[in-house]
Design a protein around this motif. Structure first.
Motif, mmCIF file in Angstrom:
data_model
loop_
_atom_site.group_PDB
_atom_site.id
_atom_site.type_symbol
_atom_site.label_atom_id
_atom_site.label_comp_id
_atom_site.label_asym_id
_atom_site.label_seq_id
_atom_site.Cartn_x
_atom_site.Cartn_y
_atom_site.Cartn_z
ATOM 1 N N HIS A 1 31.078 20.408 17.601
ATOM 2 C CA HIS A 1 30.991 21.120 16.323
ATOM 3 C C HIS A 1 31.933 20.536 15.275
ATOM 4 O O HIS A 1 32.010 21.058 14.170
ATOM 5 N N GLN A 2 32.642 19.475 15.618
ATOM 6 C CA GLN A 2 33.522 18.809 14.652
ATOM 7 C C GLN A 2 33.034 17.389 14.409
ATOM 8 O O GLN A 2 32.562 16.716 15.329
ATOM 9 N N ASP A 3 33.179 16.939 13.169
ATOM 10 C CA ASP A 3 32.788 15.586 12.792
ATOM 11 C C ASP A 3 31.366 15.285 13.243
ATOM 12 O O ASP A 3 31.078 14.248 13.835
ATOM 13 N N VAL A 4 30.467 16.228 12.986
ATOM 14 C CA VAL A 4 29.078 16.113 13.418
ATOM 15 C C VAL A 4 28.153 16.273 12.219
ATOM 16 O O VAL A 4 28.375 17.143 11.368
ATOM 17 N N VAL A 5 27.123 15.440 12.170
ATOM 18 C CA VAL A 5 26.104 15.549 11.127
ATOM 19 C C VAL A 5 24.735 15.648 11.788
ATOM 20 O O VAL A 5 24.374 14.793 12.609
ATOM 21 N N TYR A 6 24.005 16.697 11.448
ATOM 22 C CA TYR A 6 22.634 16.872 11.921
ATOM 23 C C TYR A 6 21.670 16.295 10.890
ATOM 24 O O TYR A 6 21.935 16.299 9.675
ATOM 25 N N PHE A 7 20.522 15.867 11.359
ATOM 26 C CA PHE A 7 19.517 15.263 10.494
ATOM 27 C C PHE A 7 19.128 16.182 9.348
ATOM 28 O O PHE A 7 18.974 15.748 8.205
ATOM 29 N N ASP A 8 18.956 17.481 9.657
ATOM 30 C CA ASP A 8 18.471 18.420 8.637
ATOM 31 C C ASP A 8 19.602 19.130 7.905
ATOM 32 O O ASP A 8 19.346 20.068 7.137
ATOM 33 N N GLY A 9 20.839 18.691 8.112
ATOM 34 C CA GLY A 9 21.966 19.309 7.428
ATOM 35 C C GLY A 9 22.443 20.607 8.042
ATOM 36 O O GLY A 9 23.211 21.346 7.412
ATOM 37 N N SER A 10 22.033 20.914 9.263
ATOM 38 C CA SER A 10 22.470 22.145 9.917
ATOM 39 C C SER A 10 23.981 22.217 10.014
ATOM 40 O O SER A 10 24.669 21.191 10.137
ATOM 41 N N ASP A 11 24.479 23.440 9.945
ATOM 42 C CA ASP A 11 25.903 23.688 10.132
ATOM 43 C C ASP A 11 26.224 23.476 11.614
ATOM 44 O O ASP A 11 25.654 24.150 12.473
ATOM 45 N N PRO A 12 27.139 22.553 11.953
ATOM 46 C CA PRO A 12 27.428 22.293 13.368
ATOM 47 C C PRO A 12 27.892 23.517 14.143
ATOM 48 O O PRO A 12 27.590 23.653 15.334
ATOM 49 N N ALA A 13 28.641 24.411 13.482
ATOM 50 C CA ALA A 13 29.096 25.616 14.185
ATOM 51 C C ALA A 13 27.923 26.531 14.514
ATOM 52 O O ALA A 13 27.897 27.176 15.567
ATOM 53 N N LYS A 14 26.938 26.590 13.620
ATOM 54 C CA LYS A 14 25.770 27.430 13.864
ATOM 55 C C LYS A 14 24.796 26.768 14.847
ATOM 56 O O LYS A 14 24.018 27.455 15.518
ATOM 57 N N ALA A 15 24.840 25.461 14.916
ATOM 58 C CA ALA A 15 23.912 24.741 15.785
ATOM 59 C C ALA A 15 24.401 24.670 17.230
ATOM 60 O O ALA A 15 23.613 24.365 18.130
ATOM 61 N N HIS A 16 25.688 24.948 17.457
ATOM 62 C CA HIS A 16 26.249 24.778 18.805
ATOM 63 C C HIS A 16 25.478 25.590 19.843
ATOM 64 O O HIS A 16 24.997 25.044 20.839
ATOM 65 N N ASN A 17 25.376 26.885 19.652
ATOM 66 C CA ASN A 17 24.617 27.717 20.593
ATOM 67 C C ASN A 17 23.119 27.488 20.462
ATOM 68 O O ASN A 17 22.388 27.468 21.463
ATOM 69 N N PHE A 18 22.671 27.326 19.219
ATOM 70 C CA PHE A 18 21.231 27.239 18.962
ATOM 71 C C PHE A 18 20.633 25.951 19.524
ATOM 72 O O PHE A 18 19.412 25.875 19.739
ATOM 73 N N TYR A 19 21.486 24.963 19.793
ATOM 74 C CA TYR A 19 20.997 23.711 20.359
ATOM 75 C C TYR A 19 20.187 23.976 21.629
ATOM 76 O O TYR A 19 19.157 23.339 21.868
ATOM 77 N N SER A 20 20.655 24.914 22.438
ATOM 78 C CA SER A 20 19.956 25.212 23.691
ATOM 79 C C SER A 20 18.525 25.665 23.437
ATOM 80 O O SER A 20 17.614 25.362 24.219
ATOM 81 N N PHE A 21 18.323 26.401 22.358
ATOM 82 C CA PHE A 21 16.986 26.866 22.010
ATOM 83 C C PHE A 21 16.099 25.687 21.616
ATOM 84 O O PHE A 21 14.958 25.555 22.090
ATOM 85 N N MET A 22 16.607 24.814 20.754
ATOM 86 C CA MET A 22 15.817 23.665 20.295
ATOM 87 C C MET A 22 15.448 22.754 21.463
ATOM 88 O O MET A 22 14.308 22.271 21.562
ATOM 89 N N TYR A 23 16.397 22.529 22.338
ATOM 90 C CA TYR A 23 16.198 21.653 23.497
ATOM 91 C C TYR A 23 15.131 22.214 24.437
ATOM 92 O O TYR A 23 14.145 21.541 24.780
ATOM 93 N N ASN A 24 15.287 23.465 24.834
ATOM 94 C CA ASN A 24 14.335 24.041 25.788
ATOM 95 C C ASN A 24 12.957 24.252 25.167
ATOM 96 O O ASN A 24 11.943 24.120 25.844
ATOM 97 N N LYS A 25 12.935 24.574 23.887
ATOM 98 C CA LYS A 25 11.638 24.727 23.221
ATOM 99 C C LYS A 25 10.886 23.403 23.210
ATOM 100 O O LYS A 25 9.672 23.362 23.485
ATOM 101 N N CYS A 26 11.578 22.318 22.914
ATOM 102 C CA CYS A 26 10.942 20.998 22.880
ATOM 103 C C CYS A 26 10.306 20.668 24.225
ATOM 104 O O CYS A 26 9.136 20.260 24.299
ATOM 105 N N VAL A 27 11.054 20.886 25.309
ATOM 106 C CA VAL A 27 10.556 20.519 26.632
ATOM 107 C C VAL A 27 9.451 21.478 27.073
ATOM 108 O O VAL A 27 8.424 21.050 27.616
#
Length: 777
Positions: free
Chosen positions: A467-493
């Motif tokens: 969540h530090q020194d991180v840039v997401y492609f769509d400009g997501s807030d890294p702190a908000k994306a930390h937990n939500f990453y699990s959702f994006m990952y599992n949804k994709c698969v």
């Protein structure tokens, strides 16, 4: 997050401004309430100067749900990601009403009502439920219970690290050169929004995701921040900002970032909820009971997919660091078949790929020279489905790393470099699922495995997201994306599996999750030790996860770390086969039952067959879970909220509507509780009348307390059935009745999706009065 030092004082440097008075009502009608709340009494025009206002907005997205949003400064940009609400379709417009009486404004949705106190010095919200015909008090926000708080960053760091949450703050959360709530310029402040609701005498709080500590959350501080820490600490893989109250309501905090809950801890009579930033949004969810509130929450965040029937069979894993190749794996399957322990899913863990290559999606040519041929052969010879392990981290040595780096498929640092570290694998990069091209690329890698004959995927990890020194492609807030990453990952698969095999054949075996992750089953409990204590931790985690909307759940039978002694393995096998999903898996030792003795092998065979026989019942319960959201495994308190003993039971559970299961956490002694009524032992027919506690010494190692609820009907498959997926309506079902009070009609599933084969009408005494499927009494 604690904002007080005892009852009257605040830590040095903390600036607190809580709402005390409604100064203007901007809206009050059937759409909701909008009001301005001042942080001090306004007696004159001068009192309107140099002070904060909190904007309160109350509305409803569906019946029996009230949304509350409190905001301080409204000019900030709301960066994502955000939870997907109502993914199954927008609900009907809620039936709402508004009324005014004296110093109170009310807004009602369905049977759920909120009253806003507009009297001087008396800002507050009171929530009540009229499902039973009269207003039942749920909880309240009292004066200063909605607040804006500025905290020196060094204080937040100290408190966070103690609680196992953020140990360092993302850049976006530290406000340097920032005007504090008192109007002065401060450096290094962190702004929070706080909401406190009352915690009544005798009220218990449950849920907040998978939590391995005490089942009742009162007295705990819970940080919603996914971490990879095993099952023996406050860290957990599945953090859900939702809790259930024993008073029959739930609260869902609609923030993907870290949320902190102080449950009767900072203040003994309050549940404090805090998030960083300028706004806080939450939903009070009613329905008249804990079960109804849970169903409404699942309606909001997404109903679980229905796993295919074969996933309910026994998974056999190669384990983690063990050595295995085609010969070894085939030997396991042959050994299980010879010992009458039918395996339905073969799981190949990490080392189907070469060391240092995770996650390359390439089979290790030294151990699997012709993987496609091997998969086809093993499926034909042993009748199994095949599952393989993956994760979203791509090591530098992996064959696909260069492509991912060159095409921008990985998270980046602010200077444009690929974000890498040596955690887990050397030079790991992390797939950026906010990039549509990366999402498609990763799904394509999964599809290649499926094209080779793989049936399902274990989606491991997804918690160690920076969540530090991180840039997401769509400009997501890294702190908000930390937990939500699990959702994006599992949804994709999950969607890749669904696209390949269809809606009725898609399933995962996932570890990480956030709110909404229940849509992509199945989830398992993570890394536990091979002890009775860890077995208890595992069950508490599963019950808390179920109270957070997850319908299907599994765990590592025998424990992941270490080598369980035979008595632990045997007890855990019974627990594992009386869970919705069942897997034999370990770390550095194989979990084939003959490693634990002949008795362990016989017990495994017995429990596998018992589960297969119960599949018409289990699958029918799974369809209900899919359609309305009630978990297949659930805490006793959710099913029996009126029984005070059930409030504290965390070593047993209901397995569907009719079966009480009490795993044995001892080599020889079983202790459990039976609610009111005449309950029948599934194994022996013994009847125990409750309410009462039962303690049985010298409890046989080859059994587990399973009791059938009075007024139940069980449909069982044939005695010789070996697989979980068969045509339940054509299998010559056995109909069993238990203390049946009146004629009932029981639906029979087909075992293929959510379709029903027909129904059976049964009268007291076991008499079958009518049938649309072939049955035998």
């Amino acid at each position: 997050m604690k904002f007080t030092d005892g009852l009257w004082r605040r830590p040095t440097g903390v600036q607190f401004q809580g709402g005390v008075e409604v100064v203007e009502v901007l809206q009050h009608d059937t759409r909701g309430i909008e009001a301005l709340v001042a942080i001090r009494h306004v007696a004159s025009r001068g009192d309107t100067l140099n002070g904060s206002l909190i904007t309160l907005n109350v509305s409803s997205p569906m019946d029996d749900v009230i949304k509350v949003r409190i905001e301080h400064h409204q000019g900030g940009r709301e960066r994502g990601p955000h939870f997907e609400l109502f993914p199954d379709g927008e609900p009907p417009a809620p039936k709402t009403s508004a009324a005014k009486g004296g110093d109170s404004l009310s807004f009602t949705s369905g049977a759920l009502k909120v009253d806003l106190n507009t009297a001087p010095f008396s800002y507050g919200l009171t929530f009540s439920d009229a499902s039973s015909g009269s207003d039942n008090f749920l909880c309240a926000v009292q004066p200063k219970g909605s607040a804006v708080v500025d905290v020196p960053a060094h204080l937040t760091l100290g408190m966070q690290s103690q609680n196992g949450c953020l140990t360092t703050l993302p850049d976006t959360m530290v406000r340097t050169d920032h005007f504090g709530v008192d109007g002065t310029l401060n450096r290094g402040l962190v702004r929070f929004m706080l909401n406190e609701t009352t915690l009544s005498i005798g009220e218990n709080i449950y849920g907040l995701g998978e939590r391995f500590g005490p089942f009742i959350k009162n007295g705990q501080v819970v940080g919603i921040w996914n971490q990879d820490g095993g099952t023996s600490s406050e860290q957990t893989y599945k953090n859900i900002p939702f809790f259930l109250s024993s008073k029959g309501y739930g609260m869902f905090v609609n923030h993907t970032e870290e949320v902190e809950f102080e449950v009767g801890r900072e203040k003994c009579s309050k549940v404090g909820v805090s998030v960083r930033g300028e706004r806080l949004e939450y939903f009070i969810i009613g329905g008249g009971s804990m079960k109804a509130a849970l169903q409404n929450y699942v309606r909001m965040t997404g109903r679980p997919a229905l796993p295919p029937a074969w996933t309910y069979g026994l998974y056999l894993s190669t384990s983690f660091t063990t050595s295995y190749d085609q010969k070894t794996v085939s030997g396991f399957l042959a050994g299980m078949r010879e010992r009458n322990c039918p395996v339905r899913v073969l799981h190949l863990d990490c080392f189907w790929m070469k060391r240092y290559d995770w996650c390359s999606f390439d089979f290790d040519p030294d151990t699997f020279p012709d993987p496609e041929r091997y998969i086809a052969d093993v499926k034909k010879e042993y009748g199994v489905k095949v599952c393989v392990w993956i994760n979203p981290y791509i090591s530098q040595r992996a064959s696909i790393f260069k492509e991912g780096a060159e095409k921008g498929y990985f998270l980046k640092r602010k200077n444009g470099d690929v974000w890498q570290w040596d955690e887990w694998q050397a030079g790991n990069a992390i797939v950026d699922f906010t990039n549509p091209a990366a999402h498609k690329w990763y799904a394509g890698l999964v599809t290649k495995l499926l094209d080779m004959g793989v049936d399902t995927v274990k989606t491991d990890f997804g918690e160690r997201i920076p969540h530090q020194d991180v840039v997401y492609f769509d400009g997501s807030d890294p702190a908000k994306a930390h937990n939500f990453y699990s959702f994006m990952y599992n949804k994709c698969v999950f969607e890749a599996v669904e696209a390949k095999y269809g809606k009725n054949e898609a399933a995962l075996f996932a570890r990480s999750a956030t709110a909404g992750g229940q849509r992509f089953p199945v989830h398992w409990g993570g890394d536990c030790e091979s002890t009775f204590e860890a077995m208890g931790e595992t069950l508490r985690g599963g019950l808390s996860l179920a109270a957070s909307g997850f319908a299907f759940w599994s765990h590592d039978i025998g424990g992941f770390e270490g080598h369980p002694p035979p008595e632990i393995f045997c007890r855990w096998v019974a627990f594992g086969l009386f869970s919705s999903h069942s897997r034999l898996h370990g770390s550095n030792s194989y979990r084939v039952p003959w490693n634990y003795g002949d008795e362990a092998t016989a017990i495994t065979a017995k429990m596998v067959r018992a589960k297969c026989r119960l599949m018409p019942y289990i699958y029918a319960q799974s369809i209900l879970a899919h359609e309305i959201g009630t978990p297949v495994m659930r805490a006793m308190v959710i099913e029996f909220p009126e029984d005070p003993a059930c409030a504290f039971l965390d070593k047993q559970y209901m397995f569907g509507d009719s079966l009480l299961v009490a795993p044995v956490f001892h080599a020889s002694e079983a202790t459990f509780y039976i609610p009111a009524g005449k309950w029948t032992c599934f194994w022996t027919g013994e009847i125990i009348e409750g309410p009462r506690y039962v303690s049985k010494k010298d409890y046989p190692l080859d059994s587990i307390p399973v009791y059938v609820r009075p007024n139940s009907v069980l449909l069982l498959g044939p005695e010789d059935v070996e697989l979980p997926d068969y045509e339940y309506g054509k299998a010559g079902l056995e109909v069993r009745t238990y203390e049946l009070e009146e004629e009932v009609e029981v639906k029979v599933p087909t075992g293929k999706g959510a379709a029903w084969a027909g129904s059976v009408k049964v009268a007291p005494g076991g008499k079958i009065t009518a049938s649309e499927v072939k049955v035998r009494a």
